[in-house]
Design an enzyme around this catalytic site. Structure first.
Site, short mmCIF file in Angstrom:
data_model
loop_
_atom_site.label_atom_id
_atom_site.label_comp_id
_atom_site.label_asym_id
_atom_site.label_seq_id
_atom_site.Cartn_x
_atom_site.Cartn_y
_atom_site.Cartn_z
CG ASP A 1 -1.98 1.04 1.22
OD1 ASP A 1 -2.97 0.94 0.47
OD2 ASP A 1 -1.81 2.01 1.98
CG HIS B 1 -5.41 -3.08 -0.80
ND1 HIS B 1 -4.72 -2.45 -1.81
CD2 HIS B 1 -5.02 -2.46 0.36
CE1 HIS B 1 -3.97 -1.48 -1.30
NE2 HIS B 1 -4.12 -1.48 0.01
CE1 TYR C 1 -4.41 7.57 0.69
CE2 TYR C 1 -4.19 7.59 3.07
CZ TYR C 1 -4.31 6.91 1.89
OH TYR C 1 -4.34 5.53 1.89
#
Length: 276
Positions: free
Chosen positions: A101, A255, A202
């Site tokens: 990730d 994922h 982010y």
């Protein structure tokens, strides 16, 4: 037998999980969001038993000792600097780097900026950032998948994620991560400032520079049921690697590869490291 370390760097001290002999071939494993170093518990233990020196740190914002408040302090260049600083503190010249990730993104960028430090690169789930950028521009499916990256920059994201006993965060793991591990992650992210620090990855925005092609030996592992990264970027990653490259597609895996299929992934990793 795994152990716990504190890795001192100019940015602060990183908490880490480690195993294996001090003089073993060094492997650094970088976790993703919303997780922590313990996501690599299985891999660290197996690598240690196989004679590697495996270290998995809680990264910037996840380690309480490295939790700056400024969003700009979570820009990719600082995350890459952390990798190099930790390797330096551990006395590692060259090492194998593994990331999942966000940890995968940091691994790709580290390979671009410091290829001389890496013996190999393994990214799990995350395609090469150049391939992802192309897919975001040209593939509607990937643009839709990645909308969350923009949504999570909102200042009410923490409140939404933690509401109702952190129901939104719980759903993220898709019931593929062991329940006790999820509870551990939620406990960590519920600490004051922890979720904000994780989300600042982010919010820090795009890197100032474009990433180039990677020349170190690379393994990319992608599950066909990954909700964040579609097949376009996954298949195009090969175009962004000039060195030896291996692509492993895991059918019906989501994922959360390292925790969903820990044995299968660890076997792939050991085989790859054995070839390089």
């Amino acid at each position: 037998m795994s152990e716990y370390l504190s890795i001192p760097t100019p940015a602060g001290s990183f908490d880490a999980l480690a195993a294996g002999p001090e003089d073993g071939r060094p492997v650094l494993l970088l976790h993703g969001f919303p997780e922590a170093a313990v996501q690599w518990e299985h891999q660290v233990a197996v690598l240690g038993r196989e004679g590697y020196r495996a270290v998995a740190p809680d990264q910037r914002g996840y380690s309480p000792g490295v939790r700056p408040e400024d969003v700009a302090d979570y820009a990719i260049e600082h995350l890459v600097d952390d990798v190099v600083a930790m390797a330096d503190a551990l006395g590692w010249g060259r090492f194998d780097l593994v990331g999942h990730d966000w940890g995968g993104a940091v691994a790709w960028w580290t390979a671009d900026k410091h290829p001389e430090r890496l013996r190999s690169l393994t990214s799990v789930a995350t395609p090469h950032p150049g391939a992802l950028a192309d897919a975001l521009r040209n593939d509607e499916d990937q643009a839709t998948r990645s909308q969350y990256m923009r949504d999570w920059r909102s200042r009410d994201t923490e409140k939404r994620m933690l509401a109702g006993n952190a129901e939104a965060l719980r759903r993220m793991y898709e019931w593929k991560v062991p329940r006790d591990r999820v509870e551990d992650y939620l406990r960590r992210l519920s600490e004051p400032g922890a979720l904000t620090a994780a989300l600042n990855w982010y919010r820090a925005g795009r890197p100032a520079e474009r990433i180039g092609k990677v020349g170190v030996p690379a393994l990319y592992v992608w599950g066909t049921e990954d909700v964040a990264f579609g097949s376009t970027a996954a298949l195009d990653t090969e175009k962004w690697v000039t060195g030896p490259y291996e692509f492993q597609m895991l059918e019906d895996v989501t994922h959360w590869v390292p925790e969903e299929v820990p044995e299968a992934f660890t076997a792939l990793l050991l085989e790859f490291l054995g070839r390089h």
